[in-house]
Motif scaffolding. Structure first.
Motif, PDB file in Angstrom:
ATOM      1  N   PHE A  54       0.822  -1.205   0.000  1.00 52.41           N
ATOM      2  CA  PHE A  54       0.000   0.000   0.000  1.00 52.41           C
ATOM      3  C   PHE A  54       0.859   1.259   0.000  1.00 52.41           C
ATOM      4  N   GLU A  55       0.240   2.323  -0.426  1.00 54.63           N
ATOM      5  CA  GLU A  55       0.903   3.635  -0.404  1.00 54.63           C
ATOM      6  C   GLU A  55       1.309   3.995   1.021  1.00 54.63           C
ATOM      7  N   HIS A  56       2.323   4.824   1.145  1.00 57.27           N
ATOM      8  CA  HIS A  56       2.841   5.153   2.477  1.00 57.27           C
ATOM      9  C   HIS A  56       1.741   5.748   3.355  1.00 57.27           C
ATOM     10  N   ILE A 148       8.538  -1.119   6.357  1.00 59.33           N
ATOM     11  CA  ILE A 148       9.080   0.107   6.933  1.00 59.33           C
ATOM     12  C   ILE A 148       9.709   0.920   5.806  1.00 59.33           C
ATOM     13  N   HIS A 149       9.220   2.125   5.633  1.00 61.62           N
ATOM     14  CA  HIS A 149       9.721   2.995   4.565  1.00 61.62           C
ATOM     15  C   HIS A 149      11.015   3.647   5.052  1.00 61.62           C
ATOM     16  N   ALA A 150      12.134   3.189   4.512  1.00 61.63           N
ATOM     17  CA  ALA A 150      13.424   3.733   4.966  1.00 61.63           C
ATOM     18  C   ALA A 150      14.201   4.358   3.808  1.00 61.63           C
ATOM     19  N   VAL A 194      11.430  -4.043   4.569  1.00 59.21           N
ATOM     20  CA  VAL A 194      11.986  -2.696   4.608  1.00 59.21           C
ATOM     21  C   VAL A 194      12.222  -2.239   3.174  1.00 59.21           C
ATOM     22  N   LYS A 195      12.049  -0.936   2.936  1.00 60.20           N
ATOM     23  CA  LYS A 195      12.297  -0.418   1.586  1.00 60.20           C
ATOM     24  C   LYS A 195      13.442   0.576   1.618  1.00 60.20           C
ATOM     25  N   ILE A 196      14.434   0.318   0.778  1.00 61.16           N
ATOM     26  CA  ILE A 196      15.618   1.174   0.698  1.00 61.16           C
ATOM     27  C   ILE A 196      15.783   1.625  -0.746  1.00 61.16           C
ATOM     28  N   ILE A 223      14.461  -3.176  -2.714  1.00 63.55           N
ATOM     29  CA  ILE A 223      15.374  -2.117  -3.124  1.00 63.55           C
ATOM     30  C   ILE A 223      14.781  -1.472  -4.358  1.00 63.55           C
ATOM     31  N   THR A 224      14.907  -0.171  -4.415  1.00 62.25           N
ATOM     32  CA  THR A 224      14.303   0.534  -5.533  1.00 62.25           C
ATOM     33  C   THR A 224      15.264   1.544  -6.105  1.00 62.25           C
ATOM     34  N   GLY A 225      15.045   1.845  -7.363  1.00 65.50           N
ATOM     35  CA  GLY A 225      15.696   2.991  -7.989  1.00 65.50           C
ATOM     36  C   GLY A 225      14.689   4.119  -7.936  1.00 65.50           C
ATOM     37  N   SER A 226      15.169   5.303  -8.017  1.00 63.60           N
ATOM     38  CA  SER A 226      14.289   6.456  -7.950  1.00 63.60           C
ATOM     39  C   SER A 226      13.536   6.623  -9.261  1.00 63.60           C
ATOM     40  N   ASN A 227      12.325   7.164  -9.158  1.00 66.01           N
ATOM     41  CA  ASN A 227      11.629   7.515 -10.401  1.00 66.01           C
ATOM     42  C   ASN A 227      11.979   8.935 -10.827  1.00 66.01           C
ATOM     43  N   GLN A 228      12.739   9.644 -10.005  1.00 66.94           N
ATOM     44  CA  GLN A 228      12.976  11.061 -10.262  1.00 66.94           C
ATOM     45  C   GLN A 228      14.320  11.351 -10.923  1.00 66.94           C
ATOM     46  N   GLN A 310       4.628  12.420 -14.682  1.00 67.23           N
ATOM     47  CA  GLN A 310       3.532  13.351 -14.366  1.00 67.23           C
ATOM     48  C   GLN A 310       2.696  12.795 -13.210  1.00 67.23           C
ATOM     49  N   CYS A 311       2.605  11.477 -13.115  1.00 64.85           N
ATOM     50  CA  CYS A 311       1.861  10.844 -12.013  1.00 64.85           C
ATOM     51  C   CYS A 311       2.424  11.327 -10.675  1.00 64.85           C
ATOM     52  N   PHE A 312       3.739  11.351 -10.595  1.00 64.60           N
ATOM     53  CA  PHE A 312       4.408  11.755  -9.367  1.00 64.60           C
ATOM     54  C   PHE A 312       4.244  13.259  -9.131  1.00 64.60           C
ATOM     55  N   GLU A 320      -4.571  13.637  -7.869  1.00 62.74           N
ATOM     56  CA  GLU A 320      -4.397  12.189  -7.877  1.00 62.74           C
ATOM     57  C   GLU A 320      -3.169  11.835  -8.707  1.00 62.74           C
ATOM     58  N   SER A 321      -2.619  10.658  -8.436  1.00 61.36           N
ATOM     59  CA  SER A 321      -1.411  10.273  -9.174  1.00 61.36           C
ATOM     60  C   SER A 321      -1.738   9.492 -10.439  1.00 61.36           C
ATOM     61  N   CYS A 322      -2.974   9.557 -10.914  1.00 68.32           N
ATOM     62  CA  CYS A 322      -3.338   8.701 -12.041  1.00 68.32           C
ATOM     63  C   CYS A 322      -2.506   9.046 -13.286  1.00 68.32           C
TER      64      CYS A 322
HETATM   65  C1  LIG Z   1       2.988   8.404  -8.171  1.00 66.50           C
HETATM   66  C2  LIG Z   1       3.991   7.682  -7.327  1.00 66.50           C
HETATM   67  C3  LIG Z   1       3.764   7.536  -5.977  1.00 66.50           C
HETATM   68  C4  LIG Z   1       4.681   6.827  -5.179  1.00 66.50           C
HETATM   69  N1  LIG Z   1       4.401   6.631  -3.860  1.00 66.50           N
HETATM   70  C5  LIG Z   1       5.261   5.904  -3.109  1.00 66.50           C
HETATM   71  C6  LIG Z   1       4.946   5.595  -1.756  1.00 66.50           C
HETATM   72  O1  LIG Z   1       3.885   5.953  -1.249  1.00 66.50           O
HETATM   73  N2  LIG Z   1       5.871   4.890  -1.049  1.00 66.50           N
HETATM   74  C7  LIG Z   1       7.051   4.446  -1.597  1.00 66.50           C
HETATM   75  O2  LIG Z   1       7.848   3.799  -0.927  1.00 66.50           O
HETATM   76  N3  LIG Z   1       7.347   4.695  -2.892  1.00 66.50           N
HETATM   77  C8  LIG Z   1       6.483   5.393  -3.649  1.00 66.50           C
HETATM   78  N4  LIG Z   1       6.765   5.595  -4.970  1.00 66.50           N
HETATM   79  C9  LIG Z   1       8.001   5.007  -5.537  1.00 66.50           C
HETATM   80  C10 LIG Z   1       7.691   3.650  -6.197  1.00 66.50           C
HETATM   81  O3  LIG Z   1       7.242   2.688  -5.268  1.00 66.50           O
HETATM   82  C11 LIG Z   1       8.925   3.066  -6.923  1.00 66.50           C
HETATM   83  O4  LIG Z   1       9.929   2.814  -5.963  1.00 66.50           O
HETATM   84  C12 LIG Z   1       9.489   3.965  -8.023  1.00 66.50           C
HETATM   85  O5  LIG Z   1       8.461   4.640  -8.719  1.00 66.50           O
HETATM   86  C13 LIG Z   1      10.302   3.157  -9.054  1.00 66.50           C
HETATM   87  O6  LIG Z   1       9.487   2.122  -9.597  1.00 66.50           O
HETATM   88  P1  LIG Z   1       8.794   2.194 -11.083  1.00 66.50           P
HETATM   89  O7  LIG Z   1       9.909   2.395 -12.060  1.00 66.50           O
HETATM   90  O8  LIG Z   1       8.101   0.864 -11.242  1.00 66.50           O
HETATM   91  O9  LIG Z   1       7.848   3.346 -11.085  1.00 66.50           O
HETATM   92  C14 LIG Z   1       5.857   6.291  -5.766  1.00 66.50           C
HETATM   93  C15 LIG Z   1       6.065   6.447  -7.137  1.00 66.50           C
HETATM   94  C16 LIG Z   1       5.152   7.117  -7.911  1.00 66.50           C
HETATM   95  C17 LIG Z   1       5.404   7.215  -9.380  1.00 66.50           C
END
Ligand SMILES: Cc1cc2nc3c(=O)[nH]c(=O)nc-3n(C[C@H](O)[C@H](O)[C@H](O)COP(=O)(O)O)c2cc1C
Length: 331
Positions: A54-56, A148-150, A194-196, A223-228, A310-312, A320-322
């Motif tokens: 779920f969303e944070h 845990i969102h870290a 945990v999410k890093i 583990i995630t890469g940034s979307n930004q 744009q969602c972000f 909304e993030s749609c």
């Molecule tokens: C609109 C949007 C909202 C996000 N909200 C959260 C969030 O609530 N918690 C979180 O840990 N990451 C959040 N993220 C990050 C994503 O979980 C993910 O780590 C990141 O977008 C990279 O994955 P992707 O390439 O599949 O988008 C969000 C990303 C987007 C685009």
């Protein structure tokens, strides 16, 4: 992708994960979800995803990051979390759900925000208790696990970051004290992930990740890469896939960890995800792709996420993030 996985006491139908994605569909003062929120999660449940993170959800009002963020800061919130879990299980009783607990620390939108570097011990003790209370609510609401969102720059991300944590007392960046206290406080309530965030093998967070994984045992790690920021492309694009953290996964494989790893960041297709699974990841997370098409696992998937972000950006405009490319309504 379509093999089962056992995590702690629950089985997941397949290796796909809806990575946490804030929808922007909660009340700006109370964090109570609106009808669209329930519709989004119901629709997701129809798409055969294995685990939905779920969303944070903010664990206290002082830890609220975004205007329209989901709350789990008060006992009165449990009913909304229970409702969405019931809706999802009525659609798919095999779906697994994870409640992401977050305190945004210095990144909060509130005035009395907590900056780790100046927080009192009493304030940090309160945060630890807030995580525990939130985890208890998550359990009564019917989630299978918590995460845990870290990631940076949230409070726990700040606490483990040598760049963002400038404390010289016992809460310094090397000793992981706050992180440890939070984990101890939620331990035994539900399985813990945990999410890093780590972008590329040499990034600071990757060093932290390896140290954390040596010192702590989680039920799963994402583990995630940034979307930004510009992605570290380590694999040739395959139908738009950009597998941001391949080097990290390869390195983790050499560490022979016995905790399941979710890799998130850049994935668009089952084929792309299978590359990561073959590399040693246990599950693959998708965020923006599910916004683009939440049925992509079952519908033949012709809809590409353009990664326009744009969602972000919408979240920062209190929208909304749609997905802007998604023509269809929630189906
Ligand atoms: C609109 C949007 C909202 C996000 N909200 C959260 C969030 O609530 N918690 C979180 O840990 N990451 C959040 N993220 C990050 C994503 O979980 C993910 O780590 C990141 O977008 C990279 O994955 P992707 O390439 O599949 O988008 C969000 C990303 C987007 C685009």
């Amino acid at each position: 992708m379509f093999n089962k996985l056992q995590i702690s006491n629950f089985e997941i139908e397949n290796r796909s994960v809806r990575a946490a994605t804030a929808t922007g569909n909660c009340d700006k003062l109370t964090g109570i979800p609106d009808q669209k929120f329930y519709d989004i999660y119901e629709s997701l449940s129809r798409g055969h995803v294995g685990l939905v993170i779920f969303e944070h959800a903010f664990v206290s009002l002082r830890g609220k990051a975004d205007h329209n963020q989901l709350g789990i800061h008060d006992d009165s919130m449990t009913q909304y979390h229970a409702k969405v879990n019931q809706i999802m299980r009525a659609v798919n009783d095999k779906i697994r759900t994870c409640c992401q607990l977050a305190h945004a620390g210095a990144a909060c939108s509130v005035e009395n925000k907590i900056n780790l570097n100046t927080a009192s011990v009493q304030e940090l003790d309160e945060v630890v208790q807030q995580y525990k209370n939130a985890a208890i609510r998550a359990k009564s609401a019917g989630y299978d696990c918590i995460q845990i969102h870290a990631s940076n720059p949230f409070l726990l991300g700040q606490s483990i970051s040598p760049q963002l944590n400038s404390r010289s007392d016992s809460y310094n960046a090397q000793d992981f004290k706050l992180f440890r206290q939070v984990l101890d406080s939620v331990s035994g309530i539900l399985p813990i992930g945990v999410k890093i965030q780590c972008d590329g093998l040499d990034a600071e967070n990757t060093t932290v990740l390896f140290k954390l994984l040596k010192e702590f045992k989680f039920h799963f790690v994402e583990i995630t890469g940034s979307n930004q920021i510009a992605p570290v492309r380590t694999k040739v694009d395959l139908n738009g896939d950009q597998y941001y953290n391949q080097k990290v996964i390869m390195k983790l494989k050499q560490m022979h960890l016995d905790q399941p790893i979710i890799v998130t960041g850049g994935f668009q297709t089952v084929e792309g995800a299978n590359i990561a699974l073959n590399d040693g990841a246990d599950m693959v997370g998708f965020s923006r792709k599910f916004l683009r098409n939440d049925k992509f696992l079952i519908d033949g998937d012709k809809l590409e996420c353009k990664k326009c972000n744009q969602c972000f950006k919408n979240l920062f405009d209190y929208k909304e993030s749609c997905c802007v490319s998604r023509q269809a309504k929630i189906i």
